[in-house]
Design an enzyme around this catalytic site. Structure first.
Site, PDB file in Angstrom:
ATOM      1  N   HIS A  80       0.819  -1.220   0.000  1.00 21.82           N
ATOM      2  CA  HIS A  80       0.000   0.000   0.000  1.00 21.82           C
ATOM      3  C   HIS A  80       0.853   1.270   0.000  1.00 21.82           C
ATOM      4  O   HIS A  80       0.363   2.343   0.345  1.00 21.82           O
ATOM      5  CB  HIS A  80      -0.967   0.005   1.197  1.00 21.82           C
ATOM      6  CG  HIS A  80      -2.073  -1.004   1.061  1.00 21.82           C
ATOM      7  ND1 HIS A  80      -2.888  -1.385   2.103  1.00 21.82           N
ATOM      8  CD2 HIS A  80      -2.509  -1.700  -0.018  1.00 21.82           C
ATOM      9  CE1 HIS A  80      -3.775  -2.283   1.683  1.00 21.82           C
ATOM     10  NE2 HIS A  80      -3.559  -2.494   0.396  1.00 21.82           N
ATOM     11  N   CYS A 112       5.063  11.849  -8.098  1.00 23.93           N
ATOM     12  CA  CYS A 112       4.626  12.949  -8.955  1.00 23.93           C
ATOM     13  C   CYS A 112       3.650  12.417  -9.996  1.00 23.93           C
ATOM     14  O   CYS A 112       4.002  11.547 -10.794  1.00 23.93           O
ATOM     15  CB  CYS A 112       5.822  13.606  -9.636  1.00 23.93           C
ATOM     16  SG  CYS A 112       5.302  14.899 -10.804  1.00 23.93           S
ATOM     17  N   CYS A 163       7.834  19.110  -8.084  1.00 27.27           N
ATOM     18  CA  CYS A 163       8.501  17.809  -8.239  1.00 27.27           C
ATOM     19  C   CYS A 163       9.993  18.054  -8.460  1.00 27.27           C
ATOM     20  O   CYS A 163      10.367  18.825  -9.351  1.00 27.27           O
ATOM     21  CB  CYS A 163       7.904  17.063  -9.430  1.00 27.27           C
ATOM     22  SG  CYS A 163       8.851  15.588  -9.873  1.00 27.27           S
ATOM     23  N   GLY A 184      -2.084  -8.744  12.658  1.00 34.62           N
ATOM     24  CA  GLY A 184      -2.574  -7.392  12.940  1.00 34.62           C
ATOM     25  C   GLY A 184      -3.358  -6.760  11.808  1.00 34.62           C
ATOM     26  O   GLY A 184      -3.276  -5.548  11.605  1.00 34.62           O
ATOM     27  N   SER A 209      -7.379  -6.653   9.922  1.00 36.09           N
ATOM     28  CA  SER A 209      -8.779  -7.014  10.160  1.00 36.09           C
ATOM     29  C   SER A 209      -9.374  -7.845   9.037  1.00 36.09           C
ATOM     30  O   SER A 209     -10.476  -8.373   9.170  1.00 36.09           O
ATOM     31  CB  SER A 209      -9.619  -5.743  10.330  1.00 36.09           C
ATOM     32  OG  SER A 209      -9.588  -4.990   9.129  1.00 36.09           O
ATOM     33  N   ASN A 232      -3.462 -12.114  15.869  1.00 39.74           N
ATOM     34  CA  ASN A 232      -4.212 -10.853  15.913  1.00 39.74           C
ATOM     35  C   ASN A 232      -4.774 -10.660  17.318  1.00 39.74           C
ATOM     36  O   ASN A 232      -4.796 -11.583  18.137  1.00 39.74           O
ATOM     37  CB  ASN A 232      -5.354 -10.904  14.885  1.00 39.74           C
ATOM     38  CG  ASN A 232      -5.767  -9.531  14.381  1.00 39.74           C
ATOM     39  OD1 ASN A 232      -4.930  -8.668  14.163  1.00 39.74           O
ATOM     40  ND2 ASN A 232      -7.059  -9.315  14.209  1.00 39.74           N
ATOM     41  N   GLU A 247      -7.848 -10.123  17.930  1.00 38.25           N
ATOM     42  CA  GLU A 247      -9.168 -10.786  17.962  1.00 38.25           C
ATOM     43  C   GLU A 247      -9.369 -11.455  16.605  1.00 38.25           C
ATOM     44  O   GLU A 247      -8.664 -11.118  15.644  1.00 38.25           O
ATOM     45  CB  GLU A 247     -10.259  -9.726  18.183  1.00 38.25           C
ATOM     46  CG  GLU A 247     -10.232  -8.700  17.069  1.00 38.25           C
ATOM     47  CD  GLU A 247     -11.034  -7.425  17.375  1.00 38.25           C
ATOM     48  OE1 GLU A 247     -11.486  -7.263  18.499  1.00 38.25           O
ATOM     49  OE2 GLU A 247     -11.182  -6.643  16.429  1.00 38.25           O
TER      50      GLU A 247
HETATM   51  C1  BJW Z   1      -4.035  -5.701  16.878  1.00 38.69           C
HETATM   52  C2  BJW Z   1      -3.526  -4.857  17.862  1.00 38.69           C
HETATM   53  C3  BJW Z   1      -2.398  -5.304  18.592  1.00 38.69           C
HETATM   54  C4  BJW Z   1      -5.244  -3.895  16.951  1.00 38.69           C
HETATM   55  N1  BJW Z   1      -1.871  -6.494  18.327  1.00 38.69           N
HETATM   56  N2  BJW Z   1      -3.492  -6.884  16.641  1.00 38.69           N
HETATM   57  C5  BJW Z   1     -16.066  -5.456  -2.804  1.00 38.69           C
HETATM   58  C6  BJW Z   1     -15.532  -6.725  -2.617  1.00 38.69           C
HETATM   59  C7  BJW Z   1     -14.158  -6.941  -2.677  1.00 38.69           C
HETATM   60  C8  BJW Z   1     -13.297  -5.892  -2.926  1.00 38.69           C
HETATM   61  C9  BJW Z   1     -13.826  -4.643  -3.109  1.00 38.69           C
HETATM   62  C10 BJW Z   1     -15.183  -4.428  -3.046  1.00 38.69           C
HETATM   63  N3  BJW Z   1     -15.415  -3.108  -3.247  1.00 38.69           N
HETATM   64  C11 BJW Z   1     -14.223  -2.484  -3.418  1.00 38.69           C
HETATM   65  C12 BJW Z   1     -13.237  -3.414  -3.346  1.00 38.69           C
HETATM   66  C13 BJW Z   1     -11.782  -3.164  -3.471  1.00 38.69           C
HETATM   67  C14 BJW Z   1     -11.207  -2.384  -2.306  1.00 38.69           C
HETATM   68  C15 BJW Z   1     -11.670  -3.007  -0.996  1.00 38.69           C
HETATM   69  O1  BJW Z   1     -11.093  -3.965  -0.506  1.00 38.69           O
HETATM   70  N4  BJW Z   1     -12.683  -2.459  -0.363  1.00 38.69           N
HETATM   71  C16 BJW Z   1     -13.210  -3.038   0.880  1.00 38.69           C
HETATM   72  C17 BJW Z   1     -13.489  -1.945   1.871  1.00 38.69           C
HETATM   73  C18 BJW Z   1     -14.385  -3.906   0.540  1.00 38.69           C
HETATM   74  N5  BJW Z   1      -9.762  -2.494  -2.431  1.00 38.69           N
HETATM   75  C19 BJW Z   1      -9.072  -1.650  -3.190  1.00 38.69           C
HETATM   76  O2  BJW Z   1      -9.586  -0.706  -3.772  1.00 38.69           O
HETATM   77  C20 BJW Z   1      -7.595  -1.950  -3.363  1.00 38.69           C
HETATM   78  N6  BJW Z   1      -7.281  -2.017  -4.730  1.00 38.69           N
HETATM   79  C21 BJW Z   1      -7.804  -2.961  -5.539  1.00 38.69           C
HETATM   80  O3  BJW Z   1      -8.594  -3.805  -5.139  1.00 38.69           O
HETATM   81  O4  BJW Z   1      -7.343  -2.904  -6.832  1.00 38.69           O
HETATM   82  C22 BJW Z   1      -7.907  -3.825  -7.795  1.00 38.69           C
HETATM   83  C23 BJW Z   1      -7.271  -5.196  -7.797  1.00 38.69           C
HETATM   84  C24 BJW Z   1      -7.931  -6.196  -8.430  1.00 38.69           C
HETATM   85  C25 BJW Z   1      -7.400  -7.484  -8.456  1.00 38.69           C
HETATM   86  C26 BJW Z   1      -6.180  -7.754  -7.865  1.00 38.69           C
HETATM   87  C27 BJW Z   1      -5.523  -6.740  -7.239  1.00 38.69           C
HETATM   88  C28 BJW Z   1      -6.086  -5.467  -7.184  1.00 38.69           C
HETATM   89  C29 BJW Z   1      -6.759  -0.845  -2.723  1.00 38.69           C
HETATM   90  C30 BJW Z   1      -6.877  -0.839  -1.237  1.00 38.69           C
HETATM   91  C31 BJW Z   1      -6.084   0.341  -0.654  1.00 38.69           C
HETATM   92  C32 BJW Z   1      -6.229   0.435   0.851  1.00 38.69           C
HETATM   93  N7  BJW Z   1      -5.680   1.655   1.299  1.00 38.69           N
HETATM   94  C33 BJW Z   1      -5.658   1.945   2.739  1.00 38.69           C
HETATM   95  C34 BJW Z   1      -5.284   3.445   2.980  1.00 38.69           C
HETATM   96  C35 BJW Z   1      -4.012   3.886   2.246  1.00 38.69           C
HETATM   97  C36 BJW Z   1      -2.788   3.893   3.099  1.00 38.69           C
HETATM   98  C37 BJW Z   1      -2.947   4.677   4.412  1.00 38.69           C
HETATM   99  O5  BJW Z   1      -3.539   5.766   4.434  1.00 38.69           O
HETATM  100  O6  BJW Z   1      -2.437   4.203   5.444  1.00 38.69           O
HETATM  101  O7  BJW Z   1      -4.736   1.056   3.393  1.00 38.69           O
HETATM  102  S1  BJW Z   1      -7.200   1.634   3.570  1.00 38.69           S
HETATM  103  C38 BJW Z   1      -6.488   1.033   5.062  1.00 38.69           C
HETATM  104  O8  BJW Z   1      -6.934  -0.338   5.238  1.00 38.69           O
HETATM  105  C39 BJW Z   1      -4.968   1.001   4.813  1.00 38.69           C
HETATM  106  C40 BJW Z   1      -4.622  -0.353   5.380  1.00 38.69           C
HETATM  107  O9  BJW Z   1      -3.388  -0.822   4.834  1.00 38.69           O
HETATM  108  C41 BJW Z   1      -5.810  -1.209   5.029  1.00 38.69           C
HETATM  109  C42 BJW Z   1      -5.957  -2.455   5.873  1.00 38.69           C
HETATM  110  O10 BJW Z   1      -6.180  -2.126   7.213  1.00 38.69           O
HETATM  111  P1  BJW Z   1      -5.618  -3.055   8.368  1.00 38.69           P
HETATM  112  O11 BJW Z   1      -4.149  -3.009   8.363  1.00 38.69           O
HETATM  113  O12 BJW Z   1      -6.249  -4.386   8.288  1.00 38.69           O
HETATM  114  O13 BJW Z   1      -6.105  -2.252   9.683  1.00 38.69           O
HETATM  115  P2  BJW Z   1      -7.482  -2.405  10.515  1.00 38.69           P
HETATM  116  O14 BJW Z   1      -7.598  -1.222  11.362  1.00 38.69           O
HETATM  117  O15 BJW Z   1      -8.614  -2.711   9.622  1.00 38.69           O
HETATM  118  O16 BJW Z   1      -7.241  -3.714  11.393  1.00 38.69           O
HETATM  119  C43 BJW Z   1      -6.300  -3.745  12.454  1.00 38.69           C
HETATM  120  C44 BJW Z   1      -6.370  -5.100  13.131  1.00 38.69           C
HETATM  121  O17 BJW Z   1      -5.341  -5.164  14.092  1.00 38.69           O
HETATM  122  C45 BJW Z   1      -7.690  -5.372  13.850  1.00 38.69           C
HETATM  123  O18 BJW Z   1      -8.144  -6.694  13.538  1.00 38.69           O
HETATM  124  C46 BJW Z   1      -7.333  -5.260  15.333  1.00 38.69           C
HETATM  125  O19 BJW Z   1      -8.073  -6.147  16.159  1.00 38.69           O
HETATM  126  C47 BJW Z   1      -5.877  -5.663  15.302  1.00 38.69           C
HETATM  127  N8  BJW Z   1      -5.082  -5.096  16.406  1.00 38.69           N
HETATM  128  N9  BJW Z   1      -4.278  -3.730  17.968  1.00 38.69           N
HETATM  129  C48 BJW Z   1      -2.409  -7.261  17.408  1.00 38.69           C
HETATM  130  N10 BJW Z   1      -1.837  -4.532  19.623  1.00 38.69           N
END
Ligand code: BJW
Length: 236
Positions: free
Chosen positions: A109, A117, A136, A176, A178, A202, A204
């Site tokens: 990501h 740019c 840039c 870590g 979700s 994780n 949970e």
């Molecule tokens: C702990 C803890 C501790 C807490 N110890 N654990 C319908 C169906 C399927 C897909 C789609 C759909 N509609 C749209 C889509 C596609 C879309 C998508 O998935 N949407 C969903 C919402 C449904 N995806 C995209 O658009 C992606 N691109 C794409 O699909 O391109 C096409 C493609 C096609 C075919 C092949 C390949 C590609 C792009 C996704 C970009 C995500 N960007 C973000 C933000 C940008 C970066 C930033 O600002 O930081 O990335 S969103 C955000 O979520 C960020 C993260 O990397 C990402 C994942 O989050 P993460 O890391 O899971 O965090 P949390 O908060 O959700 O979970 C934390 C976990 O930790 C929890 O479980 C806690 O319990 C746990 N935890 N403390 C251990 N101490």
């Protein structure tokens, strides 16, 4: 425990939580304060680039004060001491895996400490703020600089390399995350169908918990070092 040759590890925001960085979907997480459509989509950036720059500038400044935690350090130790291959695929845009010493790392990501740019496509290491008037360093044009991160609707980075690693993996560990965001949320099924043992570490159960063969729940700084110790103690 069996000894594994090719380990692929997917990490998410929960890994960096105990370093002081917010997760996204926990109750006090980033998406409780911001609408992801406004700050993490190309449409949001076009509509209000000042808001999006401000969002990422604040998060970039926050990185100056954070350090890798015991879980990042344990994963770097695994890479150093494991006789087989270890690939970390992180969804995190912080630089804590690198700071811990991990080298075989894919930032699917993007990276907050880089800027991209939109005019010339060049990437630059970036430690300061970005704004509408940032030029840039390569092409000199203003108005095209953005954080080098992957927003919803954009293609994550290095997907071919990731799928090759998943196909070759005999152990897949998800830490870590979700399991809400694709394609990362689908990696466990991919690795499992290629024959890998699958483990969730994780706080949970995640959205995809039922797909994993093994799971350990608790804070990453406790369960990741313990799991790495078990792996490194495993004999053929
Ligand atoms: C702990 C803890 C501790 C807490 N110890 N654990 C319908 C169906 C399927 C897909 C789609 C759909 N509609 C749209 C889509 C596609 C879309 C998508 O998935 N949407 C969903 C919402 C449904 N995806 C995209 O658009 C992606 N691109 C794409 O699909 O391109 C096409 C493609 C096609 C075919 C092949 C390949 C590609 C792009 C996704 C970009 C995500 N960007 C973000 C933000 C940008 C970066 C930033 O600002 O930081 O990335 S969103 C955000 O979520 C960020 C993260 O990397 C990402 C994942 O989050 P993460 O890391 O899971 O965090 P949390 O908060 O959700 O979970 C934390 C976990 O930790 C929890 O479980 C806690 O319990 C746990 N935890 N403390 C251990 N101490």
């Amino acid at each position: 425990m069996k000894r594994f040759d090719n380990i692929v590890i997917l990490t998410g925001a929960g890994l960096s939580a105990e370093s002081g960085l917010s997760t996204f979907r926990d109750k006090d997480g980033i998406w409780a304060k911001y609408d992801y459509r406004e700050v993490a989509t190309p449409e949001g950036f076009r509509a209000n680039p000042v808001l999006v720059h401000d969002f990422y500038n604040q998060r970039r400044r926050a990185l100056a004060d954070v350090q890798p935690n015991a879980a990042h350090l344990a994963l770097a130790r695994l890479e150093r001491e494991h006789a087989g291959g270890v690939t970390i695929v992180t969804q995190n845009i912080d630089a804590l895996h690198e700071a811990a010493g991990s080298q075989h790392l894919i930032h699917m990501h993007g990276e907050l400490m880089k800027a991209l740019c939109a005019h010339c496509g060049e990437r630059h290491a970036w430690g300061g703020d970005l704004g509408l008037d940032t030029a840039c360093p390569t092409c000199g044009r203003v108005g095209g600089m953005r954080p080098d991160v992957v927003w919803f609707g954009e293609m994550p980075y290095q997907m071919e390399r990731i799928y090759r690693a998943l196909t070759a993996a005999d152990l897949f560990i998800s830490i870590g995350t979700s399991g809400n965001v694709y394609p990362a949320a689908g990696f466990v099924a991919e690795a499992r169908s290629a024959g890998a043992h699958t483990v969730e570490l994780n706080l949970e159960p995640s959205e995809g918990a039922s797909v994993f063969a093994e799971a350990h729940y608790g804070p990453a700084t406790r369960i990741v070092p313990a799991f790495v110790d078990t792996l490194l103690g495993a004999k053929r």
